[in-house]
Design a protein around this motif. Structure first.
Motif, mmCIF file in Angstrom:
data_model
loop_
_atom_site.group_PDB
_atom_site.id
_atom_site.type_symbol
_atom_site.label_atom_id
_atom_site.label_comp_id
_atom_site.label_asym_id
_atom_site.label_seq_id
_atom_site.Cartn_x
_atom_site.Cartn_y
_atom_site.Cartn_z
ATOM 1 N N PRO A 171 4.260 10.900 -0.129
ATOM 2 C CA PRO A 171 5.343 10.071 0.403
ATOM 3 C C PRO A 171 6.625 10.869 0.602
ATOM 4 O O PRO A 171 6.945 11.752 -0.202
ATOM 5 C CB PRO A 171 5.531 9.005 -0.674
ATOM 6 N N ASN A 174 11.529 8.078 1.809
ATOM 7 C CA ASN A 174 11.516 6.644 2.096
ATOM 8 C C ASN A 174 10.160 6.006 1.824
ATOM 9 O O ASN A 174 9.935 4.844 2.171
ATOM 10 C CB ASN A 174 11.903 6.408 3.565
ATOM 11 N N GLY A 175 9.268 6.770 1.215
ATOM 12 C CA GLY A 175 7.982 6.222 0.843
ATOM 13 C C GLY A 175 6.927 6.274 1.915
ATOM 14 O O GLY A 175 5.795 5.817 1.714
ATOM 15 N N ARG A 176 7.254 6.841 3.071
ATOM 16 C CA ARG A 176 6.269 6.942 4.149
ATOM 17 C C ARG A 176 5.445 8.213 3.987
ATOM 18 O O ARG A 176 5.994 9.275 3.691
ATOM 19 C CB ARG A 176 6.973 6.947 5.506
#
Length: 242
Positions: A171, A174-176
């Motif tokens: 990730p 931003n967790g993407r």
């Protein structure tokens, strides 16, 4: 507060290296005590000299031809002479196949090590035996870059260090999940070390401290593993072939 910090220095006092010299002993004598997780970065030039890769060659151009596997591009220079971008026997694409005529006896040239990964592994083994601590070793050379001015050092040999950090699937902030990020760890350390080694300072060795999270227990895949071959090379067809 967590601080990310890396220290890098190039010790003075390395003598001129000759064929048969104990390179590990010279590094230890110049660098002093190594710590666990240090990365020792060594110019390919001194590795080649220690391995007896200085050869008689009145014509440097012929030596380049002998080391060339594939010609990528040729350009005539304004002051005369040609610059040849070629693939050498190690799969490295660069100017002059890594054949060096600087800081060697007249009438001779210096070739790259036969197997820089093996050179790095031998040096690592000797440094660990001498220092008693685990270290990584990089053997570096200077290359230009397509589409950008200037040269930088890259790792052409590696032992005991992860040469890349594959972050694909991890990730981002931003967790993407990241889809293409593979960090060229060994090359970035090589470039850092070159800033303190310099090109004309007689400091062919640098020590990088703070990269211990990339230092491996085993020799690892080596620098050859990062060379793009065959269909992986999006720019394989050079101007000469086109």
């Amino acid at each position: 507060m967590t601080v990310a910090e890396v220290r890098c220095w190039a010790p003075d006092g390395m003598p001129e290296v000759a064929a048969g010299d104990d390179l590990a002993a010279l590094v230890i004598a110049a660098a002093g005590a190594l710590e666990a997780g240090d990365v020792v970065v060594v110019s390919s030039k001194v590795v080649s000299k220690a391995e007896g890769r200085q050869v008689v060659a009145e014509d440097r151009e012929q030596a380049i031809t002998d080391e060339t596997v594939r010609v990528v591009a040729v350009r005539e220079q304004p002051g005369g002479g040609l610059t040849r971008i070629v693939e050498n026997r190690l799969g490295i694409v660069g100017a002059a196949a890594g054949v060096d005529a600087s800081n060697v006896a007249p009438g001779t040239v210096l070739l790259l090590p036969v197997d820089p990964d093996a050179s790095a592994a031998r040096l690592r083994t000797a440094l660990i035996a001498a220092s008693g601590v685990p270290v990584g070793v990089l053997v570096t050379d200077t290359l230009g870059r397509p589409w950008r001015r200037g040269q930088t050092d890259i790792a052409i040999g590696a032992a005991g260090i992860a040469v890349v950090d594959d972050l694909r699937g991890e990730p981002d902030a931003n967790g993407r999940p990241m889809g293409v990020t593979v960090v060229a760890v060994a090359d970035e350390i090589a470039s850092l070390a070159d800033l303190v080694k310099g090109k004309a300072t007689n400091r062919p060795v640098a020590v990088v401290r703070g990269m211990d999270h990339y230092v491996l227990d085993a020799d690892g895949p080596g620098a050859r593993s990062v060379v793009r071959l065959g269909n992986e090379d999006m720019f394989r067809q050079g101007s000469s072939e086109a």
